[in-house]
Motif scaffolding. Structure first.
Motif, PDB file in Angstrom:
ATOM      1  N   UNK A   8      51.490  49.586   5.434  1.00 59.30           N
ATOM      2  CA  UNK A   8      50.051  48.276   5.976  1.00 59.30           C
ATOM      3  C   UNK A   8      50.510  47.174   7.561  1.00 59.30           C
ATOM      4  N   UNK A   9      49.609  46.944   7.675  1.00 59.99           N
ATOM      5  CA  UNK A   9      50.587  45.194   8.428  1.00 59.99           C
ATOM      6  C   UNK A   9      50.610  44.332   7.247  1.00 59.99           C
ATOM      7  N   UNK A  10      51.641  43.911   7.624  1.00 60.07           N
ATOM      8  CA  UNK A  10      52.274  42.571   7.990  1.00 60.07           C
ATOM      9  C   UNK A  10      51.699  41.209   7.015  1.00 60.07           C
ATOM     10  N   UNK A  11      51.831  40.757   6.016  1.00 67.51           N
ATOM     11  CA  UNK A  11      50.633  40.008   6.035  1.00 67.51           C
ATOM     12  C   UNK A  11      51.475  38.774   5.934  1.00 67.51           C
ATOM     13  N   UNK A  12      50.304  37.819   5.884  1.00 67.98           N
ATOM     14  CA  UNK A  12      50.564  36.876   6.996  1.00 67.98           C
ATOM     15  C   UNK A  12      50.367  35.452   5.929  1.00 67.98           C
ATOM     16  N   UNK A  13      51.439  34.945   5.717  1.00 72.49           N
ATOM     17  CA  UNK A  13      51.104  33.510   4.556  1.00 72.49           C
ATOM     18  C   UNK A  13      50.652  32.336   5.431  1.00 72.49           C
ATOM     19  N   UNK A  14      49.098  32.143   5.613  1.00 72.75           N
ATOM     20  CA  UNK A  14      48.906  30.677   6.328  1.00 72.75           C
ATOM     21  C   UNK A  14      48.658  29.602   5.674  1.00 72.75           C
TER      22      UNK A  14
ATOM     23  N   UNK B 267      44.213  38.214   4.170  1.00 71.60           N
ATOM     24  CA  UNK B 267      45.883  38.152   4.415  1.00 71.60           C
ATOM     25  C   UNK B 267      46.380  38.338   5.259  1.00 71.60           C
ATOM     26  N   UNK B 268      45.610  39.344   6.667  1.00 72.74           N
ATOM     27  CA  UNK B 268      46.413  40.123   7.494  1.00 72.74           C
ATOM     28  C   UNK B 268      46.000  39.727   8.753  1.00 72.74           C
ATOM     29  N   UNK B 269      45.259  40.184   8.911  1.00 79.81           N
ATOM     30  CA  UNK B 269      44.606  39.983  10.240  1.00 79.81           C
ATOM     31  C   UNK B 269      43.930  38.386  10.617  1.00 79.81           C
ATOM     32  N   UNK B 270      42.949  38.429   9.422  1.00 83.50           N
ATOM     33  CA  UNK B 270      42.786  36.677   9.332  1.00 83.50           C
ATOM     34  C   UNK B 270      43.517  35.702   9.776  1.00 83.50           C
ATOM     35  N   UNK B 271      45.049  35.521   9.048  1.00 83.36           N
ATOM     36  CA  UNK B 271      45.605  34.704   9.306  1.00 83.36           C
ATOM     37  C   UNK B 271      46.145  34.254  10.731  1.00 83.36           C
TER      38      UNK B 271
ATOM     39  N   UNK C 167      54.915  37.248   8.139  1.00 79.57           N
ATOM     40  CA  UNK C 167      54.308  35.557   9.710  1.00 79.57           C
ATOM     41  C   UNK C 167      54.491  34.416   8.479  1.00 79.57           C
ATOM     42  N   UNK C 168      54.177  33.730   8.407  1.00 84.47           N
ATOM     43  CA  UNK C 168      54.282  32.241   7.756  1.00 84.47           C
ATOM     44  C   UNK C 168      53.224  31.051   8.716  1.00 84.47           C
ATOM     45  N   UNK C 169      52.181  30.233   8.313  1.00 83.95           N
ATOM     46  CA  UNK C 169      52.077  29.592   8.953  1.00 83.95           C
ATOM     47  C   UNK C 169      52.726  28.198   8.062  1.00 83.95           C
ATOM     48  N   UNK C 170      53.704  27.455   8.255  1.00 82.33           N
ATOM     49  CA  UNK C 170      54.558  26.320   7.945  1.00 82.33           C
ATOM     50  C   UNK C 170      53.395  24.912   8.561  1.00 82.33           C
TER      51      UNK C 170
END
Length: 538
Positions: free
Chosen positions: A64-70, A455-459, A216-219
């Motif tokens: 799957x696409x890797x998750x982005x924690x926003x 949780x993926x493309x949205x971030x 990816x993470x959004x700090x």
């Protein structure tokens, strides 16, 4: 699977299930120069086999696409991983025992740091007293943040490091510190953390994120949360070492500072209010268990001024707003800004609102009108929702049932970006998807597919990238490989259908996340074509 980390290599993954809208029945994928080059069927993959640097046999695994924690606080997350975590303490007495044991095990630390206590879940129904903490630590400096990180308890020795705190708003002797007093003590506590400790915390948090399939993470940093050195140190580390991407937000009403620090926005936890658990979220009506309406840090005029400044500077604006009165202040401020710079520019900037828990149909419609991204945390509902949860204690059951209306946001066309607010709730991407799909209030539920997309493309969309967070040719090769059970397709009304080869469905399957089922296990995480995590033994 053998680990290969060179981002310039060409890799063929085959004999698995690839979650891709380019081909809902894909079983293979080619990655080249850090991008997805091809997605398709096993038979067609033979044409690539001789021209690649590596062939990865997926053995039926899901890609799957890797998750982005926003929404992440990386340093605090790392310190919780390497320090004292009270989130599992079942009582005040147990928490004090953990503090005592931790202090004894760390005799050389200049300051003791801990996180995660929640008196609302303890039978004693109260926070630790300062004298209890003084005794447990032997009189050493200690900072213990509440689970929502909007209040804290400390020892006398830490108070002595910031003597002016006693005159600050939010200081009530014998009570947990909140508001300005909390910000001052948090700054004093973090100032005592060494550069080496911070770097260790950064590495621990990013390594843990990678092990969970997070690419990816959004700090969400800022002067009231961390420090400039902490922020730039994290961005520098992420740029130099393999690991998840770090997108930095700096929460300050000074766009020049945000730009100087390398932030993509003067946004994140720029506080309009506080939190429900700490009684500092700003409400229209009083709390059910306190005779006041919380705390307002910014009004609509301040919001408008900041949005105009960010829009003119080409930066994202964003605000922490939880209570219904705080959300209204953001909406009114955004509308006032739109009158100055034009609605089209406001929409194009993709400004953000973090948390946005107490929404009404009117504010949901306003988010859609203004093009605001809702950066939200479904695990909050899993932890605090329901008829007997913290939300109901603070607000009453009727108001509690209105919180976190994800389905209404999606129906209105509001972009969603999911995150954890770690360490408030743990990094747990599949658990986050499950929490949104099985919201405690049924009318707020969304499909697993919609939650996964948030949780993926949205971030990625939240930072202005529409070409990422999905496995299609040309997209960044940020993906995760999972061991999971049978794939299903879930409709928005919670009906599920077993995965079928009927091409008319045209919808990639996802794991069954029904309560009680096992969540997928991450086997490998790849960011930009570079492997950043491989589970031992794979």
């Amino acid at each position: 699977m053998n680990e290969r980390s060179a981002s310039q290599q060409t890799v063929l993954l085959r004999r698995g299930e690839v979650h891709s809208p380019a081909d809902p029945f894909a079983t293979a994928m080619v990655v080249e120069r850090g991008q997805v080059a091809w997605v398709g069927s096993e038979g067609a993959a033979d044409a690539f086999a001789d021209g690649v640097d590596e062939v990865v046999d997926l053995d039926g695994a899901l890609v799957t696409p890797a998750f982005t924690d926003a929404h992440v606080h990386t340093t605090a997350t790392g310190l919780a991983l390497t320090g004292l975590d009270l989130s599992g303490a079942p009582s005040l007495a147990a928490a004090l025992t953990l503090v005592r044991d931790f202090a004894a095990a760390r005799p050389d630390d200049r300051i003791l740091l801990g996180h995660g206590w929640d008196a609302a879940r303890w039978p004693e129904r109260r926070a630790p007293r300062r004298d209890e903490l003084d005794e447990a630590t032997g009189g050493r400096p200690l900072y213990l943040s509440r689970i929502d990180v909007h209040s804290a308890v400390v020892t006398t020795a830490l108070l002595d490091l910031a003597p002016g705190v006693r005159g600050k708003a939010g200081f009530i002797d014998g009570e947990p510190l909140a508001r300005d007093a909390h910000h001052v003590l948090r700054a004093a506590a973090y100032a005592a953390v060494t550069t080496a400790q911070r770097t260790e915390a950064h590495r621990a948090a990013l390594a843990h994120a990678a092990s969970l399939g997070i690419g990816s993470v959004h700090e969400c940093a800022g002067p009231e949360i961390s420090s400039e050195d902490d922020f730039t140190g994290l961005l520098g580390l992420a740029a130099q070492e393999p690991g998840p991407r770090v997108v930095g937000y700096w929460a300050q009403q000074n766009v020049d500072t945000a730009r100087r620090l390398g932030a993509v926005g003067a946004a994140g936890d720029l506080f309009v209010d506080g939190s429900i658990g700490s009684h500092t979220a700003c409400l229209h009506e009083p709390y059910a268990d306190a005779a006041h309406t919380g705390t307002a840090y910014l009004d609509a005029a301040a919001v408008a001024a900041h949005v105009v400044a960010c829009t003119e500077s080409g930066l994202q604006a964003g605000f922490h707003a939880i209570g219904d009165a705080a959300v209204v202040a953001v909406v009114e401020g955004m509308r006032a800004a739109a009158e100055q710079v034009g609605l089209a520019r406001i929409r194009a900037a993709r400004h953000r609102v973090e948390h946005a828990e107490m929404l009404t149909p009117e504010t949901v419609a306003a988010f859609a009108e203004l093009g605001l991204t809702a950066s939200v945390q479904p695990a909050f509902d899993a932890l605090w929702g329901g008829d007997d949860g913290m939300y109901a204690q603070r607000l009453g059951v009727e108001r509690a049932h209105t919180l976190n209306p994800f389905a209404a946001l999606l129906r209105s066309g509001v972009p969603l970006a999911f995150g954890s607010d770690s360490p408030v709730t743990p990094l747990d991407p599949w658990g986050t998807v499950r929490a949104a799909a099985f919201h405690r209030t049924p009318e707020h539920r969304v499909s697993v597919r919609a939650a996964f997309t948030a949780h993926t493309r949205g971030g990625w969309r939240a930072i202005g990238r529409d070409d990422a967070g999905v496995l299609v040719p040309g997209a960044p090769a940020d993906y995760a490989v999972w061991r999971t059970d049978e794939l299903i397709v879930q409709a928005p009304d919670d009906r599920v259908a077993r995965w079928s080869t009927d091409p008319r469905s045209g919808t990639p399957g996802l794991p069954d996340l029904s309560p009680g089922t096992d969540l997928p296990v991450c086997l490998r995480t790849v960011v930009g074509g570079r492997t950043v995590f491989v589970r031992p033994g794979e």
